[in-house]
Design an enzyme around this catalytic site. Structure first.
Site, mmCIF file in Angstrom:
data_model
loop_
_atom_site.group_PDB
_atom_site.id
_atom_site.type_symbol
_atom_site.label_atom_id
_atom_site.label_comp_id
_atom_site.label_asym_id
_atom_site.label_seq_id
_atom_site.Cartn_x
_atom_site.Cartn_y
_atom_site.Cartn_z
ATOM 1 N N ASP A 165 -4.898 -4.236 5.556
ATOM 2 C CA ASP A 165 -5.206 -5.159 4.464
ATOM 3 C C ASP A 165 -4.055 -6.162 4.333
ATOM 4 O OD1 ASP A 165 -6.652 -6.262 2.443
ATOM 5 O OD2 ASP A 165 -6.078 -4.789 0.915
ATOM 6 N N SER B 91 0.858 -1.186 0.000
ATOM 7 C CA SER B 91 0.000 0.000 0.000
ATOM 8 C C SER B 91 0.893 1.234 0.000
ATOM 9 C CB SER B 91 -0.940 -0.068 1.208
ATOM 10 O OG SER B 91 -1.895 0.942 1.157
ATOM 11 N N HIS C 200 -2.341 -0.952 -3.550
ATOM 12 C CA HIS C 200 -3.462 -0.014 -3.385
ATOM 13 C C HIS C 200 -3.188 1.234 -4.218
ATOM 14 C CE1 HIS C 200 -4.559 -1.801 0.796
ATOM 15 N NE2 HIS C 200 -4.976 -2.550 -0.214
#
Ligand SMILES: C[S@@+](CC[C@H](N)C(=O)[O-])C[C@H]1O[C@@H](n2cnc3c(N)ncnc32)[C@H](O)[C@@H]1O
Lengths: 282, 203
Positions: free
Chosen positions: B131, B11, B38
């Site tokens: 996540d 991310s 992401h």
């Protein structure tokens, strides 16, 4: 230990095949050729939220409680949508499809898998701005009656208006997006004139046949939930539903390229997945 | 142990971490790699194109129903989840966000676990959320190999720390360490495959 988890996975897969068979026999909805990874993930999530131990338990519940089937139907039909999703797609329609539609005194559009209707109202706006809405008959179908009820009302939550306004402008919108809705306290209702030539109806792409003979089919982000075989079958259905020279618009990650009908369509816009049915000479 | 696929989640700060990792792999690296980074839903596919130029491997954005091939690196497209089918093809989905993300690392990891079982390597890199944690745990529970970027090196350590806590990975390494380990694993499974093939030829 790990051969255990392999064995459990095998058993789960068998159970999934059985529950899908059961759902089809009992309720007539056929998910047997949907993407397995998608179906499995959704069913396993439902297992967790319903605090059940196995897909077999889920199967028992779904076969004995029609109300619970409605929940499963919602789980398996992904309804996420937005106004002017992928604005460049609408721009491509404006530039490459609308000029042809303008040559017809009357034409038909079919939105297949329309969910809660955002896509339908978006394209209705385009038709209106291009001055050909009155010549259109628009069919919008989905296999999930809940979303159709929402779509018919044409009322949407207000919190996404900013995003939609941005999308509208990026899609080649010619006016102000606020011309097309009335805002209430927490919701937005679309201009009634957008509804005039609109018909919402239940239609299942897997089990129902040709819906109407149309000039343009828009079916976006539906085929990605199907496996290759089913994708081919639905494309065949679309081919049969289009007039010669009719158009097909798919989602930005969906393509005709590897389907059995690839050669029966001409590519109009590769990026935006707009195709045209080749003219069949008799 | 030979491995059939590597899944990576990243991310905030992930672009540079991934660049370093992917460019450190030789062009004969054969285990396919699937990545969720992401990214804003409206961004273009710059990352795949850029990495493809820099790397000896084929780096591309994952396509719907694409067959996963050796020597390829697949990156989830912006605004789509990526799911691995058990016949080793890729499916895309526009379903709800998970952990506020689409693509979601967990969804890639969980479906890849079903497809590859213990023959899967999962890697969590830098990021500012959770996540990937539960996905990495499912890889661990199925006997797969779990690696997390050293939180001290990570640009943002939240995601690596969460992943370490949830799944107790086999290895915590710097990007350089991860690259070295992957190369070692790749060479070992190549050798194994050769031996297997020879045995087959003899039989
Ligand atoms: C992700 S939505 C797409 C909505 C819209 N077309 C868009 O792109 O924003 C997918 C829709 O397909 C519908 N669907 C799934 N399977 C279907 C089937 N067999 N027949 C008709 N509709 C189906 C779902 O109910 C859902 O509303």
């Amino acid at each position: 230990m790990y051969s255990d988890s392999k064995d459990i996975n095998r058993t789960t897969n068998i159970e999934i095949d059985l529950i899908l068979e059961g759902i089809f026999n009992k309720y007539g909805y056929d998910f047997r050729n949907y993407s397995k990874a998608h179906v499995k993930r959704r069913l396993l999530n439902r297992l967790t939220t319903s605090k059940l131990n196995s897909i077999s338990e889920l199967q028992h519940k779904v076969l004995h409680e029609p109300g619970f089937f409605e929940i499963i139907l919602r789980d398996l039909s992904i309804n996420v949508t937005e106004m002017f999703r992928d604005p460049s797609f609408y721009l491509a329609l404006r530039n490459e499809v609308i000029p042809i539609l303008k040559t017809y005194p009357f034409f038909k559009v079919w939105h297949a898998g329309c969910s809660t209707g955002e896509e339908v109202y978006s394209f209705a706006v385009v038709l209106k701005e291009e001055g050909i809405y009155d010549r259109a008959q628009i069919y919008a179908t989905d296999f999930n009656h809940d979303v159709l009820d929402i779509a018919k009302k044409g009322i949407f939550p207000i919190d996404r208006i900013k995003e939609y306004t941005y999308n509208y402008q990026a899609s080649g919108g010619k006016q102000s997006f606020s011309d097309y809705y009335m805002a209430n306290y927490d919701s937005v209702i679309y201009d009634q004139s957008l509804k005039k030539n609109l018909v919402f109806a239940e239609h299942n792409l897997v089990t129902d046949s040709v819906f109407a003979e149309v000039n343009l089919i828009i079916c976006r982000n539906v085929l990605i939930y199907f496996n290759k075989d089913l994708q081919n079958r639905v494309i065949d259905l679309f081919h049969d539903s289009l007039i010669n020279g009719g158009f097909l618009g798919l989602g930005s990650k969906e393509t005709l390229q590897f389907t059995t009908k690839a050669n029966s369509f001409e590519i109009i816009n590769n990026e935006e997945k707009v195709y045209k049915k080749k003219i069949i000479k008799k | 142990m030979s491995y059939k696929a590597i899944v990576i989640g990243a991310s905030a700060g992930g672009f540079f971490a991934l660049k370093k990792l992917i460019t450190a792999l030789p062009s004969d690296f054969s285990i396919p790699i699937l990545i969720v980074q992401h990214i804003s839903p409206t961004s273009d596919s710059y990352m795949a194109k850029h990495l493809n130029k820099l790397s000896g491997l084929t780096v591309k954005e994952a396509d719907e129903k694409e067959i996963i091939k050796p020597g390829h690196v697949y990156i989830a497209p912006p605004n789509y989840h990526i799911l691995i089918e058990e016949d080793c093809t890729i499916s895309l989905s526009t379903s709800e966000k998970k952990n506020y993300s689409r693509p979601s690392i967990d969804i890639l990891f969980e479906t890849a676990t079903f497809a590859y079982g213990e023959e899967l390597i999962g890697i969590v890199l830098t990021g500012a959320n959770n996540d990937g944690s539960s996905g990495l745990l499912s890889i661990k529970n199925s006997g797969g190999y779990c690696i997390v970027q050293d939180p001290d090196e990570a640009e943002v350590d939240t995601m690596p720390l969460a992943a370490i806590k949830t799944s107790n990975p086999q290895k915590i390494l710097t990007i350089e360490g991860i690259a070295k380990l992957l190369i070692k694993i790749n060479n070992a499974s190549k050798k194994q495959n050769k031996i297997k093939k020879k045995k087959k030829d003899i039989n």
